[in-house]
Design a protein around this motif. Sequence first.
Motif, short mmCIF file in Angstrom:
data_model
loop_
_atom_site.label_atom_id
_atom_site.label_comp_id
_atom_site.label_asym_id
_atom_site.label_seq_id
_atom_site.Cartn_x
_atom_site.Cartn_y
_atom_site.Cartn_z
N PRO A 180 -11.48 15.78 7.71
CA PRO A 180 -10.24 15.27 7.11
C PRO A 180 -10.42 14.01 6.27
N TRP A 181 -11.27 13.06 6.73
CA TRP A 181 -11.42 11.82 5.96
C TRP A 181 -12.00 12.10 4.59
N GLY B 289 -7.71 8.35 9.47
CA GLY B 289 -8.98 8.22 10.17
C GLY B 289 -9.93 7.22 9.55
N ASP B 290 -9.53 6.59 8.45
CA ASP B 290 -10.40 5.62 7.77
C ASP B 290 -10.51 4.35 8.60
N VAL C 261 -2.28 3.11 1.52
CA VAL C 261 -3.70 3.02 1.86
C VAL C 261 -4.35 1.88 1.08
N LEU C 262 -4.07 1.80 -0.21
CA LEU C 262 -4.67 0.74 -1.04
C LEU C 262 -4.21 -0.64 -0.58
N HIS C 263 -2.95 -0.76 -0.20
CA HIS C 263 -2.46 -2.06 0.29
C HIS C 263 -3.14 -2.43 1.61
N LEU C 264 -3.36 -1.46 2.48
CA LEU C 264 -4.05 -1.75 3.73
C LEU C 264 -5.50 -2.15 3.49
N TRP C 265 -6.19 -1.42 2.62
CA TRP C 265 -7.56 -1.81 2.27
C TRP C 265 -7.59 -3.21 1.66
N ARG C 266 -6.63 -3.47 0.77
CA ARG C 266 -6.58 -4.77 0.10
C ARG C 266 -6.34 -5.90 1.09
#
Length: 495
Positions: free
Chosen positions: A427-428, A447-448, A482-487
């Motif tokens: 899935p990832w 799952g990231d 997702v991008l905001h969480l990574w950022r």
Amino acid sequence: MTALLDPDFCYRVARSRDARFDGQFVLAVTSTGIYCRPSCPAMTPKRANVRFYPTPATAQGAGFRACLRCLPDAAPGSPDWNLRADLVGRAMRLVGDGVIERDGVTGLAERLGYSARHLHRQLIAELGVGPLALARARRAQIARTLIETTTLPFAEVAFAAGFNSIRQFNDTIREVFAATPSALRAKRRSTGSQVASGGGPGTITLRLAYREPFDAAALWAFLGARAVPHVEEVEGDTYRRTLRLPHGVGTVALTPAAGHVRADLTLADLRDLGTAVQRCRRLLDLDADPMAVDAALGADPVLGPLVADHPGLRVPGAVDGAEIAVRAVLGQQVSVAAARTIAGRLAEAYGEPALLDGHDGPAGARVFPSVDALAELTPAALPMPTSRATTLIALCTALADGDLVLDAGTDPEDAMAALQELPGIGPWTAGYIALRATGAPDVFLSGDLGVRRAAAHLGLPDSPRGLDEWANRWRPWRSYAVLHLWRSESDALSS
């Protein structure tokens, strides 16, 4: 006028000259026969004299010509086409990529899995024009760009834009812009806005428009951290990379500026101009509607502060879906830096030199290896564990044989399902590929590791299942979440 457009709302937008809606529709004025972008500085016409259309091609089909003051064809594209996975949305993305010029309407229909007649019927029902009219509008836009930004002979412009003859080129330019090619070039030259053709034949400088706000720094940081040696580099505020295009190779240098991204394109074949521009736009997510995304995610009590810190955050896309898929497999269970190193070794060993006009590209650059070349390798020849090498070869074989397609017309749900049928892709990996290769705005990578770590810091569930359920409140913009969480993780590490 289509049923999807509210004429009263569109007229209010036009009266306010709201640039956020440029590219989402055009307004046509019956008294002048001209169509404009909503933010055109000309005086707003009377309501009775205005018609609204979803695309420039629709306005052209109704007999209107493009405004040479606001250049509606140079506006950012409609975000609707990236949001939609239905037939019309997928068709519009493939038309922008130049599929009709390369494969004809029949080829476009086959790629979408429908008959040409059904495709034509669906486009007429929603847009008022068929695929040939959409392709004609695209050719006119490319031709105007070449006329105004280069000194190429008009015969070369016509060929590069995809016209079958000089007569067809001349007739289309007159009908769409109410001017001859010579008049367009003279007008642009007299305003001082013509740009020299860079460093030689095939080199063109363009402005890629976007909607504000635009967090270029975060996007360039993401691309720079993952830049593959010999293929990509970030130097200062300029991102450079090589391109594999339908008719040859190319290179591009992308530099953010006020209201646009400057693109310096060098192409082996100018027929690839429109495709290269569209793929660069998808890479940088330039057709997004950041106000809509930020309004939705900014209202969330958890994501709100992250959105406030990075308004206009974009989802990095891809210039080549197959390349992103290969890089995703390389990144399985290793760090970003390690994946970058392995990809660079593959590029050096199996990538083609970026030969342009008989000279190497910048710093001896290479084009990322083709899936055909990688599919012929054995696991022992790849610098990775045997299990991952086997997965990589199976992926490249499926892509090379056409059993798996990852391009602008791919449905993200179909892509994720097909990817997970391959050995070693879970899935990832499938989700990451769909997020970047298809530009899907609503993919969540529960799952990231980075997403889960950021979620835990924010007090959210950190199990994949719990986080998946929580993230449903962020639909249809979960890719941006997702991008905001990574950022947020990156900001926390740098503070």
